[in-house]
Design a protein around this motif. Structure first.
Motif, PDB file in Angstrom:
ATOM      1  N   PRO A 567       0.851  -1.197   0.000  1.00  0.00           N
ATOM      2  CA  PRO A 567       0.000   0.000   0.000  1.00  0.00           C
ATOM      3  C   PRO A 567       0.888   1.249   0.000  1.00  0.00           C
ATOM      4  O   PRO A 567       1.353   1.705   1.056  1.00  0.00           O
ATOM      5  CB  PRO A 567      -0.804  -0.142   1.294  1.00  0.00           C
ATOM      6  CG  PRO A 567       0.054  -0.975   2.197  1.00  0.00           C
ATOM      7  CD  PRO A 567       0.853  -1.884   1.308  1.00  0.00           C
ATOM      8  N   ILE A 568       1.127   1.773  -1.179  1.00  0.00           N
ATOM      9  CA  ILE A 568       2.086   2.871  -1.317  1.00  0.00           C
ATOM     10  C   ILE A 568       1.667   4.085  -0.491  1.00  0.00           C
ATOM     11  O   ILE A 568       2.504   4.730   0.165  1.00  0.00           O
ATOM     12  CB  ILE A 568       2.243   3.245  -2.808  1.00  0.00           C
ATOM     13  CG1 ILE A 568       2.934   2.098  -3.554  1.00  0.00           C
ATOM     14  CG2 ILE A 568       3.034   4.542  -2.967  1.00  0.00           C
ATOM     15  CD1 ILE A 568       3.173   2.364  -5.028  1.00  0.00           C
ATOM     16  N   ASP A 569       0.382   4.408  -0.493  1.00  0.00           N
ATOM     17  CA  ASP A 569      -0.081   5.565   0.275  1.00  0.00           C
ATOM     18  C   ASP A 569       0.232   5.400   1.754  1.00  0.00           C
ATOM     19  O   ASP A 569       0.661   6.353   2.428  1.00  0.00           O
ATOM     20  CB  ASP A 569      -1.588   5.762   0.076  1.00  0.00           C
ATOM     21  CG  ASP A 569      -1.934   6.178  -1.346  1.00  0.00           C
ATOM     22  OD1 ASP A 569      -1.018   6.643  -2.050  1.00  0.00           O
ATOM     23  OD2 ASP A 569      -3.092   6.019  -1.756  1.00  0.00           O
ATOM     24  N   THR A 570       0.039   4.196   2.275  1.00  0.00           N
ATOM     25  CA  THR A 570       0.327   3.946   3.696  1.00  0.00           C
ATOM     26  C   THR A 570       1.820   4.039   3.964  1.00  0.00           C
ATOM     27  O   THR A 570       2.246   4.628   4.968  1.00  0.00           O
ATOM     28  CB  THR A 570      -0.192   2.550   4.100  1.00  0.00           C
ATOM     29  OG1 THR A 570      -1.595   2.472   3.828  1.00  0.00           O
ATOM     30  CG2 THR A 570       0.054   2.281   5.564  1.00  0.00           C
ATOM     31  N   VAL A 572       4.047   5.758   2.370  1.00  0.00           N
ATOM     32  CA  VAL A 572       4.464   7.168   2.304  1.00  0.00           C
ATOM     33  C   VAL A 572       3.996   7.926   3.534  1.00  0.00           C
ATOM     34  O   VAL A 572       4.727   8.746   4.102  1.00  0.00           O
ATOM     35  CB  VAL A 572       3.907   7.815   1.014  1.00  0.00           C
ATOM     36  CG1 VAL A 572       4.190   9.319   1.004  1.00  0.00           C
ATOM     37  CG2 VAL A 572       4.506   7.158  -0.216  1.00  0.00           C
ATOM     38  N   SER A 573       2.783   7.649   3.980  1.00  0.00           N
ATOM     39  CA  SER A 573       2.244   8.331   5.152  1.00  0.00           C
ATOM     40  C   SER A 573       3.063   8.021   6.394  1.00  0.00           C
ATOM     41  O   SER A 573       3.401   8.922   7.171  1.00  0.00           O
ATOM     42  CB  SER A 573       0.784   7.915   5.354  1.00  0.00           C
ATOM     43  OG  SER A 573       0.274   8.445   6.553  1.00  0.00           O
ATOM     44  N   THR A 576       6.435   9.869   6.347  1.00  0.00           N
ATOM     45  CA  THR A 576       6.398  11.298   6.710  1.00  0.00           C
ATOM     46  C   THR A 576       6.249  11.503   8.212  1.00  0.00           C
ATOM     47  O   THR A 576       6.683  12.537   8.747  1.00  0.00           O
ATOM     48  CB  THR A 576       5.246  11.995   5.977  1.00  0.00           C
ATOM     49  OG1 THR A 576       4.012  11.338   6.293  1.00  0.00           O
ATOM     50  CG2 THR A 576       5.456  11.951   4.474  1.00  0.00           C
ATOM     51  N   ASP A 918       7.048  -0.180 -10.365  1.00  0.00           N
ATOM     52  CA  ASP A 918       6.394   0.152  -9.100  1.00  0.00           C
ATOM     53  C   ASP A 918       7.398   0.717  -8.094  1.00  0.00           C
ATOM     54  O   ASP A 918       7.051   1.560  -7.263  1.00  0.00           O
ATOM     55  CB  ASP A 918       5.716  -1.093  -8.520  1.00  0.00           C
ATOM     56  CG  ASP A 918       4.553  -1.569  -9.385  1.00  0.00           C
ATOM     57  OD1 ASP A 918       3.997  -0.735 -10.122  1.00  0.00           O
ATOM     58  OD2 ASP A 918       4.207  -2.760  -9.326  1.00  0.00           O
ATOM     59  N   GLU A 921       7.781   4.332  -8.950  1.00  0.00           N
ATOM     60  CA  GLU A 921       6.626   5.100  -8.471  1.00  0.00           C
ATOM     61  C   GLU A 921       6.711   5.347  -6.970  1.00  0.00           C
ATOM     62  O   GLU A 921       6.455   6.460  -6.487  1.00  0.00           O
ATOM     63  CB  GLU A 921       5.338   4.347  -8.810  1.00  0.00           C
ATOM     64  CG  GLU A 921       4.080   5.047  -8.318  1.00  0.00           C
ATOM     65  CD  GLU A 921       2.832   4.215  -8.540  1.00  0.00           C
ATOM     66  OE1 GLU A 921       1.757   4.638  -8.066  1.00  0.00           O
ATOM     67  OE2 GLU A 921       2.932   3.138  -9.178  1.00  0.00           O
ATOM     68  N   LEU A 922       7.086   4.323  -6.208  1.00  0.00           N
ATOM     69  CA  LEU A 922       7.179   4.452  -4.753  1.00  0.00           C
ATOM     70  C   LEU A 922       8.236   5.464  -4.339  1.00  0.00           C
ATOM     71  O   LEU A 922       7.975   6.351  -3.510  1.00  0.00           O
ATOM     72  CB  LEU A 922       7.477   3.080  -4.142  1.00  0.00           C
ATOM     73  CG  LEU A 922       7.812   3.065  -2.645  1.00  0.00           C
ATOM     74  CD1 LEU A 922       6.646   3.576  -1.816  1.00  0.00           C
ATOM     75  CD2 LEU A 922       8.220   1.664  -2.202  1.00  0.00           C
ATOM     76  N   GLU A 925       7.253   9.035  -4.961  1.00  0.00           N
ATOM     77  CA  GLU A 925       6.298   9.569  -3.988  1.00  0.00           C
ATOM     78  C   GLU A 925       6.979   9.859  -2.655  1.00  0.00           C
ATOM     79  O   GLU A 925       6.640  10.837  -1.981  1.00  0.00           O
ATOM     80  CB  GLU A 925       5.136   8.596  -3.812  1.00  0.00           C
ATOM     81  CG  GLU A 925       4.273   8.445  -5.056  1.00  0.00           C
ATOM     82  CD  GLU A 925       2.866   7.960  -4.719  1.00  0.00           C
ATOM     83  OE1 GLU A 925       2.446   8.118  -3.559  1.00  0.00           O
ATOM     84  OE2 GLU A 925       2.197   7.426  -5.626  1.00  0.00           O
ATOM     85  N   THR A 929       7.849  13.965  -0.653  1.00  0.00           N
ATOM     86  CA  THR A 929       7.562  14.427   0.717  1.00  0.00           C
ATOM     87  C   THR A 929       8.752  15.129   1.355  1.00  0.00           C
ATOM     88  O   THR A 929       8.605  15.743   2.411  1.00  0.00           O
ATOM     89  CB  THR A 929       7.160  13.231   1.596  1.00  0.00           C
ATOM     90  OG1 THR A 929       8.269  12.336   1.737  1.00  0.00           O
ATOM     91  CG2 THR A 929       5.979  12.482   0.984  1.00  0.00           C
TER      92      THR A 929
END
Length: 931
Positions: A567-570, A572-573, A576, A918, A921-922, A925, A929
């Motif tokens: 889960p790339i969004d997770t 990255v979150s 940060t 992928d 992409e990761l 992202e 940040t």
């Protein structure tokens, strides 16, 4: 046990085979309790859906039952809703003629596929396809759509240019000849079409138009069944729109060997598009094997007994030999009209044996070869010249194509010459008809024939042989069948198989068939008749759809066992929100430029000299410039490869699985023991050199601590055989008693010292990094990405916070490790910090035993300088106790640890990344940040 949820009922099928057998029995019992509807003398189109039944397309009075079935009259009783089946083919089973602006005349064209699906009562079928006419105006399209809806048909409207390029061009002039081993068309055959690329663009455009219509009418739970080479791009289009759609694809022609298919410019695109389907079906095992081989050799994917596997996703590939509606032919023999025709034929050919050929007048049907073999038979057996007659039905097809016109002239010339040579005033040996016969006449002809002659040069199935057998209950005639027809796989035991190119062999088989004893004819006929009446077209369709449904169930079960995609969004979150981050990145297969696994020219050179993906340069610069982020590239490659690719970045490089380490602004260090025994290198090198010479497009790499033989670009099957031979030689030869590990990768063999793994090196690496950076805050975020060998996946386990306390230590104590690689140095610690209570078990699991410390604890990172000859020279270092200072370097919670395997189906990592794209992409992202 009653009430036990874990003990299923004995009647509940638990395996795939049990489920399929249950479905088969249910279908049989359903047929017994519900007799099939009586279908009249329906007639088939000669060229419909690539089937070989040669029947005319006239509509008889007895087809009203068929029309009623197609129109779908509502049942009188209320029954559970049937599963909908969307049958998608190039042509609808209806011919449309425009009578007025808003009026259309529809004529049913019953082909093999139509009759096959009529007997499948458990599905509610809808037909999607092109109506065969150009309808430019909206009012005409609306009227035709409404008319076809009454027949349960849904039209796809194609413009004339698309039809010309897609159907006449790519389908008929490119795919069809290639799949029948006729090769690609030359320039003179493309005079009325454009280039390959423009035809392929039209092919894709047409497939997208079919997909749009399917998506418009699709309802959840529907089964979508795509047919033939016209729609090879369709499964991918459908899956891209809805990944949960049940999609099957079936080919009605042969599928050529990989050496033939690889000539196609769009070979990879078509293969990958078909692989998007859940189930791929062929008439014979040979065709299925060729398809799997093409996917393996051209795409570099793994073929399994079940099908083709790509990054954990399995596309099932199987053989489903089609049949005919045998009951329809058997019932037809009882019709008065057929009996009358049989009587006339017997009188007409009284005293002579009747041989029959029924074919389309096509290059692949071997009609000239058949007639020449008959001529050879008459020359060698003069006693038969007035006792046998060959009746050849040749249905004209594509009469506007020069090649077909030339074939027609050639056949007429041969027939005329033979009749002139062996004919008399009252009879001729060959009766040749350039026309089709109606259903009753054809059944009568089948029934009175003594020998049927099928000499196809290449045929997907050839149902003429099935029709002949179905009508031979009384005569029990002999079938001479080409071994290049798909039907030879099913009827070969009861037929006389021949090579149609061997004229003398066919002539000998004709003599044997005409002289065959009654007892042998009986046995051969019984075998084939049982197969034809058991493996019907209805059974074929029901079996395919049943297997498709079960394949989807199996895929869902496998999906539950496959690791989730990262889960790339997770990730990255969490990145940060953390304060001290560690990024561990593999190099080959993760950060490198994508390399074509199909072995195209130049690909191996790129593999020998791996390069960092240019898209990653900017993201890596930003991440390496962040004070809160430490980046390590951990690779099995040697130091020079990492130097060449990462010199410009502020990061840590760990070469040869962590045996060498340096900050890009400093010098290389190593923990390799000075007394490391490398005497084995020369003997292993000689073995690798030998197998490199024996295996084209393989290579080996000599590193400082290991040797690697790579056969990624060699022939897949030959490479595997050579690797097996190499491993056997190593284990029984030069390293049989040495303290070495032999690591067999996907397409490589590596020999290294025991205990040299990325997981064993990471604690020493972290200790050096902590000391170098004078790190105060513990690491609270770890991202580990790589396409690592299974042997090196212990690095994923190193950071797992929830491993059992003693597992790690006990495994180290029992593994052979004479050099102490797997155990040297305790878990890295922060200078002057305290040990968190939550990390107590982690400290315990990764600490060294007293014995290990006494033997290997003194080894440390040593600086490597360069002498005048460029050789590495070790310099003393004061880092002997860096791995033992302070408390744990990690304060890592489970939600802040992300281990990701790239392009691997079996892994110890938590997550998967499908490809190096992928990874790009990761990292992009993550870099976004960074302030």
């Amino acid at each position: 046990m009653p009430g036990n949820n874990y003990c299923p009922s004995p009647t509940t099928p638990r395996t795939r085979l049990e489920r399929l057998l249950r479905d088969r029995e249910l279908r049989k019992s359903s047929r017994v309790s519900t007799p099939s509807e009586e279908i009249g003398d329906t007639l088939s189109e000669a060229d419909f859906f690539s089937q070989d039944s040669i029947l005319s397309c006239q509509l008889s009075d007895e087809q009203q039952d068929f029309e009623g079935l197609l129109e779908g009259s509502p049942p009188q009783d209320v029954r559970p809703r049937k599963q909908r089946l969307l049958v998608v083919a190039n042509r609808l089973p209806v011919s449309a003629t425009r009578m007025a602006d808003d009026a259309w005349h529809l004529e049913i064209s019953v082909g093999g596929l139509v009759s096959a699906l009529l007997g499948v009562k458990e599905f509610d079928a809808r037909w999607i396809g092109w109506a065969g006419v150009h309808v430019p105006d909206e009012s005409g399209q609306k009227a035709l759509t409404e008319a076809l809806a009454k027949k349960r048909c849904i039209p796809v409207f194609l413009d004339e240019d698309t039809v010309h390029q897609y159907y006449n061009g790519y389908c008929n002039n490119v795919l069809w000849p290639l799949f029948h081993y006729l090769g690609l068309p030359q320039e003179d055959r493309l005079s009325t079409t454009r280039s390959f690329q423009s035809q392929f663009d039209a092919y894709k455009r047409a497939n997208h138009m079919f997909a749009d219509v399917v998506n418009e009418h699709y309802e959840e739970g529907d089964v979508v069944w795509c047919h033939d080479y016209h729609l090879m791009f369709l499964p991918k289009c459908l899956k891209e729109h809805n990944s949960k759609m049940k999609v099957g694809w079936f080919l009605h022609t042969p599928f050529p060997s990989s050496e033939i298919h690889r000539m196609l410019p769009s070979r990879s695109d078509l293969l990958r598009s078909v692989l998007a389907a859940d189930l791929v079906g062929f008439h014979t095992y040979d065709y299925a094997r060729h398809f799997v081989s093409a996917c393996t050799r051209i795409l570099g994917l793994e073929g399994t007994p079940e099908g083709v596997e790509d990054q954990g996703r399995l596309t099932r590939v199987a053989a489903f030999p089609i049949g005919i509606d045998s009951d329809r032919f058997i019932r037809a023999l009882e019709l008065p009209k057929v009996k009358e025709s049989m009587k006339d034929l017997k009188e007409r050919f009284a005293g002579r044996k009747l041989m029959l050929g029924v074919d389309r007048l096509d290059m692949i049907k071997g009609i000239p070869q058949k007639i020449l073999a008959f001529e050879a038979f008459l020359e060698e057996n003069p006693q038969w010249r007035e006792k046998v007659v060959l009746l050849q039905i040749a249905v004209p097809t594509r009469t506007d194509v020069p090649e077909y016109q030339k074939l027609t002239s050639q056949v007429h010339e041969i027939v005329g010459r033979i009749n002139g040579k062996f004919g008399t005033l009252t009879s001729v040996p060959i009766h040749h008809l350039d026309r089709s016969l109606d259903f009753t006449a054809l059944c009568a002809l089948y029934a009175v024939t003594d020998v049927a002659l099928v000499t196809s040069l290449r045929d997907g199935m050839n149902l003429v042989s099935y029709e002949f057998v179905a009508c031979q209950a009384a005569k029990k005639g002999v079938l001479i069948l080409s071994e290049f027809a798909g039907a030879a796989q099913s009827l070969g035991a009861g037929a006389l198989l021949v090579n149609p190119w061997n004229i003398s062999d066919v002539a000998t088989s004709i003599r044997y068939a005409l002289n065959m004893s009654e007892d042998e004819r009986e046995k051969r006929f019984h075998h084939n008749f049982m197969h034809v009446t058991t493996h019907t077209s209805q059974e074929w369709a029901a079996t395919f759809v049943s297997e498709l449904n079960d394949t989807v169930v199996e895929a869902q079960l496998r999906t539950r066992q496959v690791l989730p995609v990262l889960p790339i969004d997770t990730a990255v979150s969490r990145y940060t929100c953390s304060h001290n981050r560690l990024l561990i990145l593999g190099f080959n297969g993760s950060l490198t430029e994508p390399v074509d696994s199909s072995g195209r020219r130049g690909g191996q050179i790129r593999e020998l000299e791996p390069r960092l993906n240019p898209e990653l340069k900017e993201p890596l610069k930003k991440l390496c410039g962040d004070e809160k982020t430490t980046v390590i590239v951990l690779s099995g490659s040697d130091r020079s490869v990492l130097d060449n690719n990462f010199e410009e970045f502020n990061m840590w490089l760990a070469a040869e699985n962590g045996m060498f380490l340096r900050l890009t602004s400093g010098d290389w260090m190593t923990t390799m023991p000075e007394n490391l025994n490398m005497d084995w290198v020369d003997s292993v090198k000689h073995v690798f050199e030998y197998f490199t010479e024996r295996t084209p497009r393989s290579h080996f790499e000599l590193r400082e601590t290991s040797l690697v033989w790579n056969y990624k670009y060699a022939d897949v099957e030959f490479g595997r055989l050579q690797a097996r031979d190499l491993l056997q030689h190593l284990w029984t030869g030069p390293i049989s008693n040495a303290a070495l590990d032999v690591v067999h990768g996907g397409r490589s063999v590596e020999v290294r010292a025991v205990g040299v793994t990325k997981g064993a090196a990471i604690d020493r690496i972290l200790g050096e990094i902590v000391h170098n950076k004078n790190m105060k805050a513990p690491i609270d975020y770890v991202l580990c990405i790589g396409h690592f060998l299974n042997k090196d996946e212990d690095i994923y386990s190193f950071f797992e916070p929830e491993l059992p306390a003693m597992t790690h230590m006990s495994s180290r104590a029992t593994s052979p490790d004479p050099y102490g690689y797997a155990s040297r140095g305790s878990k890295p610690k922060l200078p002057g910090s305290r040990t968190p209570k939550s990390q107590a078990h982690l400290m315990k699991q990764r600490s060294l035993s007293t014995l290990e410390r006494s033997n290997f604890g003194t080894s440390s990172w040593r600086q490597l300088g360069r002498d005048d000859n460029g050789a590495a020279a070790a310099a003393s270092s004061s880092s002997s106790s860096r791995g033992h200072e302070g408390s744990s370097v990690l304060d890592l919670k489970g939600e802040n640890y992300f281990s990701c395997a790239v392009s691997k189906k079996r892994t110890n990592a938590r997550y998967l990344l499908r490809s190096s794209s992928d990874v790009v992409e990761l990292l992009k992202e993550l870099a976004d940040t960074v302030p």
